[in-house]
Design a protein around this motif. Structure first.
Motif, PDB file in Angstrom:
ATOM      1  N   UNK A 183       4.226  -1.935  -0.926  1.00 35.45           N
ATOM      2  CA  UNK A 183       3.462  -3.182  -0.839  1.00 35.45           C
ATOM      3  C   UNK A 183       4.365  -4.088  -0.018  1.00 35.45           C
ATOM      4  N   UNK A 184       3.852  -4.771   0.993  1.00 32.79           N
ATOM      5  CA  UNK A 184       4.752  -5.432   1.928  1.00 32.79           C
ATOM      6  C   UNK A 184       5.532  -6.606   1.348  1.00 32.79           C
ATOM      7  N   UNK A 230       6.980   0.701  -4.289  1.00 31.79           N
ATOM      8  CA  UNK A 230       7.433   1.603  -3.219  1.00 31.79           C
ATOM      9  C   UNK A 230       7.139   3.034  -3.660  1.00 31.79           C
ATOM     10  N   UNK A 231       6.541   3.821  -2.747  1.00 33.30           N
ATOM     11  CA  UNK A 231       6.303   5.243  -3.028  1.00 33.30           C
ATOM     12  C   UNK A 231       7.579   6.011  -2.705  1.00 33.30           C
ATOM     13  N   UNK A 232       7.943   6.944  -3.576  1.00 32.53           N
ATOM     14  CA  UNK A 232       9.187   7.700  -3.388  1.00 32.53           C
ATOM     15  C   UNK A 232       8.962   9.181  -3.633  1.00 32.53           C
ATOM     16  N   UNK A 233       9.936   9.980  -3.193  1.00 34.22           N
ATOM     17  CA  UNK A 233       9.865  11.413  -3.440  1.00 34.22           C
ATOM     18  C   UNK A 233       9.304  12.135  -2.237  1.00 34.22           C
ATOM     19  N   UNK A 234       9.041  13.434  -2.390  1.00 34.02           N
ATOM     20  CA  UNK A 234       8.659  14.260  -1.242  1.00 34.02           C
ATOM     21  C   UNK A 234       7.164  14.291  -0.996  1.00 34.02           C
ATOM     22  N   UNK A 235       6.397  13.623  -1.899  1.00 36.15           N
ATOM     23  CA  UNK A 235       4.947  13.624  -1.683  1.00 36.15           C
ATOM     24  C   UNK A 235       4.457  12.183  -1.548  1.00 36.15           C
TER      25      UNK A 235
END
Ligand code: UGY
Ligand code: MN
Length: 255
Positions: A183-184, A230-235
């Motif tokens: 989210x900005x 914030x989206x994290x990880x490999x997906x």
């Protein structure tokens, strides 16, 4: 089913006065009101908070079998049902995974389970806007929903499931993030949210706390609860969320 053991009593679940993060590990299944032969988990409800910061809507998971059935929500209450897995039939029309229906307040219908699965339900008292017609039932699917980059970021795509029209006093959107997208800025707004993590993982900032979140988690954000993700990880990560819209907070429109 074998019991879930948490030998040291740990959970990421946290309930605060202006937000809550409910991990799937702390779900407790119970029979659902206004449904027949259906159990589920009430994820968010007014019972969660103290006025004036209690949620003004309900969010729950319904575990669907071929015996599940409902004909209406409580008087004056609108419903949005979103199929997470399996399928249901609405007046004979089949809704499969990632299809949804918005059901106006005080309408009756026949919604029955077809294939075992789970649906997510948002319910909220409908607030009439004088001079504006109350909308009719909507049936749709995520793949057909208008989808746009959020504030110009094509790594953060926002799909709006319901028409953006004054008649609707709620919105339900699906937000999908590539890993690393955010989210900005830290949003702080008059609308409240109910959120369910559809896939992936990340970190959600709620007020002044940061929560690791993953598929199956649910979040309540009261009005004015500062929020960021914030989206994290490999997906990639995706969540579906509710917000109240189009009503004057001075006129009780948000209650
Ligand atoms: O619609 C919203 O307010 C959205 N941007 N908020 C959120 O994802 N927490
Ligand atoms: Mn928001």
């Amino acid at each position: 089913m074998s019991p879930r053991l948490t030998p040291f009593g740990q959970s990421r679940t946290h309930v605060d006065f202006d937000h809550a993060m409910i991990g799937a590990d702390s779900h407790v299944v119970s029979p659902l009101f206004h449904w027949e032969k259906t159990s589920g988990v009430v994820l968010i409800s007014p019972a969660m908070g103290a006025l004036p910061r209690a949620p003004r809507f309900v969010q729950y998971l319904a575990n669907i079998t071929s015996e599940s059935r409902t004909r209406s929500a409580p008087a004056g209450v609108q419903r949005l049902v979103y199929v997470l897995a399996g399928s249901i039939e609405l007046n004979g029309e089949r809704l499969t995974t990632d299809m949804f229906a918005w059901l106006p307040a005080d309408s009756t219908y026949e919604l029955v389970g077809e294939k075992d699965g789970q649906i997510l339900v948002f319910e909220k008292p409908y607030v009439v806007l004088p001079g504006v017609a109350s909308p009719r039932q909507v049936v749709g699917s995520l793949k057909d929903a208008p989808t746009e980059p959020f504030l110009g970021d094509s790594d953060a795509m926002l799909a709006t499931l319901l028409p953006i029209e004054l008649g609707f006093d709620m919105a339900v959107n699906v937000f999908s993030y590539e890993s690393g997208a955010t989210l900005p800025f830290v949003e702080t707004h008059v609308m409240e949210h109910g959120l369910y993590m559809r896939s992936g993982q990340g970190i959600y900032r709620l007020s002044n706390s940061w929560y690791p979140v993953q598929q199956g988690d649910s979040i309540w954000m009261a009005a004015y609860c500062p929020q960021w993700f914030v989206a994290m990880g490999k997906s990639s990560a995706s969540y579906i969320y509710y917000k109240d819209i189009h009503r004057d907070p001075l006129q009780g429109g948000l209650s």
